[in-house]
Design an enzyme around this catalytic site. Structure first.
Site, PDB file in Angstrom:
ATOM      1  N   GLY A  52     -19.250 -15.232 -36.476  1.00 42.36           N
ATOM      2  CA  GLY A  52     -17.357 -16.122 -37.489  1.00 42.36           C
ATOM      3  C   GLY A  52     -16.343 -15.864 -35.557  1.00 42.36           C
ATOM      4  O   GLY A  52     -15.066 -16.237 -36.431  1.00 42.36           O
ATOM      5  N   CYS A  53     -16.921 -15.403 -34.794  1.00 46.21           N
ATOM      6  CA  CYS A  53     -15.934 -14.868 -33.711  1.00 46.21           C
ATOM      7  C   CYS A  53     -16.348 -16.839 -32.936  1.00 46.21           C
ATOM      8  O   CYS A  53     -17.560 -17.275 -33.048  1.00 46.21           O
ATOM      9  CB  CYS A  53     -15.726 -14.105 -32.602  1.00 46.21           C
ATOM     10  SG  CYS A  53     -15.373 -12.827 -34.113  1.00 46.21           S
ATOM     11  N   GLN A  54     -15.187 -17.648 -32.060  1.00 47.30           N
ATOM     12  CA  GLN A  54     -14.858 -18.578 -30.957  1.00 47.30           C
ATOM     13  C   GLN A  54     -15.484 -18.086 -30.118  1.00 47.30           C
ATOM     14  O   GLN A  54     -16.847 -18.986 -29.711  1.00 47.30           O
ATOM     15  CB  GLN A  54     -14.085 -19.150 -30.632  1.00 47.30           C
ATOM     16  CG  GLN A  54     -14.234 -20.358 -30.124  1.00 47.30           C
ATOM     17  CD  GLN A  54     -12.781 -21.069 -30.409  1.00 47.30           C
ATOM     18  OE1 GLN A  54     -11.809 -20.316 -30.449  1.00 47.30           O
ATOM     19  NE2 GLN A  54     -12.371 -22.349 -29.703  1.00 47.30           N
TER      20      GLN A  54
END
Length: 140
Positions: A52-54
């Protein structure tokens, strides 16, 4: 120090700067703190990667004498600073304190409004993982 006392110190530190460029620099300064006690390279793996992290972000934790100690890192400097902020607030507390914490500093320092939606989602994913670790330790 309590979680709220640490948050209040961070808020005071950020309020000293009106300009967001200076606040970003302060976040980067926090990133440099992670180099003093870096996450071992072998822990930077898919098991510890936060979905869920870029950017790529990793977290691990251990429990010692009833308190949780997190380690974290990122391949992006600004995100590494955010990781360092989260570690400074939550590491060294009991699972219950972490689960019950109201992390108001993120909004109070204006971080949420100055991050892109994908970065904000990443912060939420990091916090979710930190709380999941706390829940797992509390259940033991």
């Amino acid at each position: 120090m309590s979680i709220n006392e640490i948050q209040d110190e961070i808020i005071d530190e950020f309020e000293a700067f009106d300009d967001w460029l200076e606040r970003y620099q302060l976040i980067i300064d926090y990133a440099k703190e992670l180099t003093k006690d870096p996450m071992p390279e072998e822990d930077k793996n898919d098991t510890n990667k936060i979905d869920g992290c870029q950017s790529t972000v990793w977290f691990t934790c251990r429990m010692e004498e009833g308190k949780i100690w997190y380690k974290g890192d990122s391949d992006a400097l600004l995100v590494k600073g955010i990781v360092a902020l989260l570690l400074s607030v939550l590491s060294g507390h009991t699972p219950k304190e972490i689960i019950d914490a109201d992390l108001y500093f993120i909004d109070r320092i204006g971080l949420r409004e100055h991050l892109s939606p994908t970065r904000s989602n990443g912060v939420a994913a990091m916090l979710k993982q930190m709380r999941l670790y706390a829940l797992a330790y509390q259940a033991k």
